[in-house]
Enzyme design. Structure first.
Site, PDB file in Angstrom:
ATOM      1  CG  ASP A 113      -0.046   0.604   2.081  1.00 52.41           C
ATOM      2  OD1 ASP A 113       0.928  -0.657   2.277  1.00 52.41           O
ATOM      3  OD2 ASP A 113      -1.278   0.075   3.394  1.00 52.41           O
TER       4      ASP A 113
ATOM      5  CG  HIS B 185      19.973   5.561 -20.949  1.00 49.48           C
ATOM      6  ND1 HIS B 185      18.933   5.447 -22.069  1.00 49.48           N
ATOM      7  CD2 HIS B 185      20.283   6.498 -21.836  1.00 49.48           C
ATOM      8  CE1 HIS B 185      19.227   6.567 -22.409  1.00 49.48           C
ATOM      9  NE2 HIS B 185      19.151   7.709 -22.656  1.00 49.48           N
TER      10      HIS B 185
ATOM     11  CG  ASP C 154      22.772  12.608 -18.760  1.00 52.71           C
ATOM     12  OD1 ASP C 154      22.623  13.746 -17.864  1.00 52.71           O
ATOM     13  OD2 ASP C 154      22.860  11.757 -19.955  1.00 52.71           O
TER      14      ASP C 154
ATOM     15  CG  ASP D 187      20.001  16.003 -19.950  1.00 52.52           C
ATOM     16  OD1 ASP D 187      20.765  15.414 -19.085  1.00 52.52           O
ATOM     17  OD2 ASP D 187      19.347  15.457 -21.392  1.00 52.52           O
TER      18      ASP D 187
ATOM     19  CG  HIS E 156      23.951   9.600 -27.970  1.00 51.28           C
ATOM     20  ND1 HIS E 156      24.511  10.455 -27.963  1.00 51.28           N
ATOM     21  CD2 HIS E 156      25.643   9.146 -27.588  1.00 51.28           C
ATOM     22  CE1 HIS E 156      25.586  11.307 -27.365  1.00 51.28           C
ATOM     23  NE2 HIS E 156      26.118  10.278 -26.856  1.00 51.28           N
TER      24      HIS E 156
ATOM     25  CG  HIS F 162      16.967  15.068 -26.176  1.00 52.72           C
ATOM     26  ND1 HIS F 162      16.232  15.552 -24.900  1.00 52.72           N
ATOM     27  CD2 HIS F 162      18.130  14.971 -25.389  1.00 52.72           C
ATOM     28  CE1 HIS F 162      17.298  15.489 -24.310  1.00 52.72           C
ATOM     29  NE2 HIS F 162      18.381  15.055 -24.391  1.00 52.72           N
TER      30      HIS F 162
ATOM     31  CG  HIS G 143      14.538  12.133 -23.472  1.00 52.13           C
ATOM     32  ND1 HIS G 143      14.962  10.856 -24.115  1.00 52.13           N
ATOM     33  CD2 HIS G 143      15.738  12.518 -23.598  1.00 52.13           C
ATOM     34  CE1 HIS G 143      15.925  10.364 -23.351  1.00 52.13           C
ATOM     35  NE2 HIS G 143      17.112  11.594 -22.898  1.00 52.13           N
TER      36      HIS G 143
ATOM     37  CD  GLU H  33      22.218  14.789 -24.954  1.00 52.00           C
ATOM     38  OE1 GLU H  33      22.574  13.475 -24.161  1.00 52.00           O
ATOM     39  OE2 GLU H  33      20.840  15.513 -24.844  1.00 52.00           O
TER      40      GLU H  33
ATOM     41  CE1 TYR I 260      29.152   8.253 -23.684  1.00 55.34           C
ATOM     42  CE2 TYR I 260      28.742   8.234 -26.012  1.00 55.34           C
ATOM     43  CZ  TYR I 260      28.809   8.823 -24.988  1.00 55.34           C
ATOM     44  OH  TYR I 260      27.748   9.870 -24.784  1.00 55.34           O
TER      45      TYR I 260
ATOM     46  NE  ARG J 153      25.394  11.966 -22.159  1.00 58.72           N
ATOM     47  CZ  ARG J 153      25.867  10.953 -21.320  1.00 58.72           C
ATOM     48  NH1 ARG J 153      25.887   9.468 -22.441  1.00 58.72           N
ATOM     49  NH2 ARG J 153      24.826  10.539 -20.441  1.00 58.72           N
TER      50      ARG J 153
ATOM     51  CD  GLU K 240      22.654  16.085 -21.696  1.00 62.32           C
ATOM     52  OE1 GLU K 240      22.584  15.549 -20.892  1.00 62.32           O
ATOM     53  OE2 GLU K 240      21.567  15.936 -22.566  1.00 62.32           O
TER      54      GLU K 240
HETATM   55  N1  GLY Z   1      19.915  12.233 -19.626  1.00 58.40           N
HETATM   56  C1  GLY Z   1      18.771  11.207 -20.689  1.00 58.40           C
HETATM   57  C2  GLY Z   1      20.184  12.655 -22.254  1.00 58.40           C
HETATM   58  O1  GLY Z   1      20.753  12.704 -22.085  1.00 58.40           O
HETATM   59  O2  GLY Z   1      19.257  11.748 -22.957  1.00 58.40           O
HETATM   60 MN    MN Z   2      21.556  13.640 -20.265  1.00 64.74          MN
HETATM   61 MN    MN Z   3      19.935  14.810 -22.883  1.00 68.32          MN
END
Ligand code: GLY
Ligand code: MN
Ligand code: MN
Length: 432
Positions: free
Chosen positions: A34, A238, A255, A266, A345, A349, A356, A379, A383, A400, A402
């Site tokens: 619950d 991820h 991240d 982000d 990637h 976005h 996203h 971003e 890697y 990365r 971003e």
């Molecule tokens: N944190 C997810 C991205 O950077 O798209």
């Molecule tokens: Mn991110």
């Molecule tokens: Mn992102």
């Protein structure tokens, strides 16, 4: 409230006459027995009314070019409020949320049957699995069965997502102000991580340093599960286990972003666990940073993210070739997208109420050009995992970088520059 009223009117302007649009709120999600997960409102619903309770639904009804706004929400309940907390109820909702009518959600089916009489067009997100689907089906079937006695029933179904998501793609002044704050708070979380990081810490301990700063700065939610990835874990895009020990000599990739008044920050930063980049780490890091700075310099109305990425991967491929991480001739490497072994990637976005974010950004064949008022991330990353086919000295380096930006008439405004990204500045912060 003027902002929400404006949005509802703007959406209503796109609706056919004699129509109704139904926007369901989210429901609570059971965590165990619950107890529930912390509630997060549905972004589309929130965008139109700013109401943060579960078990609710907003209707926009357009008849004779007039808009009527109806809310269904939970009823006031003394016992439930003693156990679980405040409920706004109907009378207060009419005042606070500036809706024309408010009804108890338990009466949804009977009230909806009344409100749907004479409505010819229904806007609803089809095939989305909302809990409301079954109630709606029941009501519509009930109305259809009365059609022989003259009740006009809905005969056209439309999806509100394209029109609403087009609105969400462009951030108003009010939204931009909130996103600036989300950007600064998110950045300060990363600053704290750089200051607190020590070899021997668990990744989740560093995660909580970031999130503690978000809370200190006045926001209690993260915009998504934070990624804190030491060494080779950075090569898992991820990665959210965050349960390994941070090693002296490794990089750590974080991240993480705060959610401020529903809007996401982000940010990704990558830095050395011990405060000093090794030569190889610095080389890869600078390569990614140069790509990110190139991309940021290209952001402006008229160019698509895909076109910016084309320029980024051209530079990236040249640099990887110069380092010997790719071998061959430039044009065939570009042709076969050889960089994809290390950068798998997209460049960025849309960002907003969802990290996203929604909105039509075109297709790969026909990408949509950026316009002022859009908010996006930039971003790029590289890697190089332990099993990459490269010289050992490069292995286990994942980087990365971003940032979040708002497209302006002439370029972009970076929302997240309160955390450094130049090598010298990061080392100074970590050692100072
Ligand atoms: N944190 C997810 C991205 O950077 O798209
Ligand atoms: Mn991110
Ligand atoms: Mn992102």
């Amino acid at each position: 409230m003027t902002e929400f009223i404006k949005r509802r009117q703007q959406f209503a302007d796109s609706m056919l006459d004699n129509s109704m649009a139904i926007f369901p709120a989210n429901q609570e999600l059971t965590r165990s027995n619950d107890t529930e997960f912390r509630f997060r409102q549905n972004s589309d619903f929130y965008y139109l009314c700013g109401f943060n309770e579960p078990d609710a639904c907003l209707l926009l009804i357009k008849q004779d070019a007039q808009l009527t706004t109806v809310l269904f929400n939970r009823k006031k309940d003394k016992t439930a409020e003693i156990w679980h907390g405040y409920r706004m109820g109907q009378a207060e909702a009419i005042n606070t949320l500036a809706v024309d009518q408010a009804y108890v959600i338990d009466e949804f089916e009977s009230k909806l049957s009344e409100l749907l009489v004479g409505i010819e067009n229904l806007y609803y997100p089809t095939l989305s699995g909302f809990a409301l689907d079954q109630s709606l089906e029941k009501v519509l079937n009930g109305l259809r069965s009365q059609s022989r006695s003259g009740v006009i029933s809905t005969n056209q179904f439309l999806d509100w997502r394209p029109a609403l998501h087009e609105m969400r793609l462009f951030k108003s002044e009010a939204e931009q102000a909130i996103m600036r704050k989300a950007g600064v708070i998110s950045a300060l979380g990363h600053v704290r991580a750089m200051q607190q990081c020590q070899p021997g810490m668990f990744e989740f301990q560093l995660q909580l340093e970031v999130e503690y700063e978000f809370a200190r700065q006045g926001t209690r939610d993260v915009a998504y599960n934070s990624i804190v990835a030491g060494g080779n874990n950075a090569c898992i895009l991820h990665y959210t286990e965050n349960d390994q020990v941070l090693q002296d000599g490794d990089l750590v990739l974080i991240d993480a972003g705060a959610e401020y008044q529903g809007y996401a920050g982000d940010i990704t930063r990558t830095f050395p666990v011990n405060g000093r980049f090794s030569e190889e780490q610095a080389t890869i890091y600078q390569l990614v940073l140069d790509c990110q700075l190139l991309a940021l310099a290209l952001v402006k109305p008229g160019i698509s993210v895909l076109e910016i990425n084309q320029q980024v991967v051209t530079k990236m491929t040249e640099d990887l070739l110069a380092l010997g991480l790719l071998k061959g001739d430039l044009s065939s490497l570009l042709e076969e997208q050889a960089y994809r072994a290390f950068y798998m990637h997209g460049l960025g976005h849309p960002i907003g109420l969802d990290v996203h974010d929604v909105g039509n950004t075109g297709t790969i064949k026909s990408p949509r050009a950026l316009q002022a008022g859009m908010a996006i991330t930039i971003e790029p990353g590289l890697y190089i995992s332990q099993d990459a086919d490269v010289d050992d000295r490069w292995k286990g380096i994942g980087v990365r970088i971003e940032d979040d930006v708002i497209v302006t008439e002439t370029g972009c405004e970076i929302l997240t520059s309160a955390v450094p990204k130049e090598i010298k500045a990061i080392e100074a912060l970590m050692n100072g």
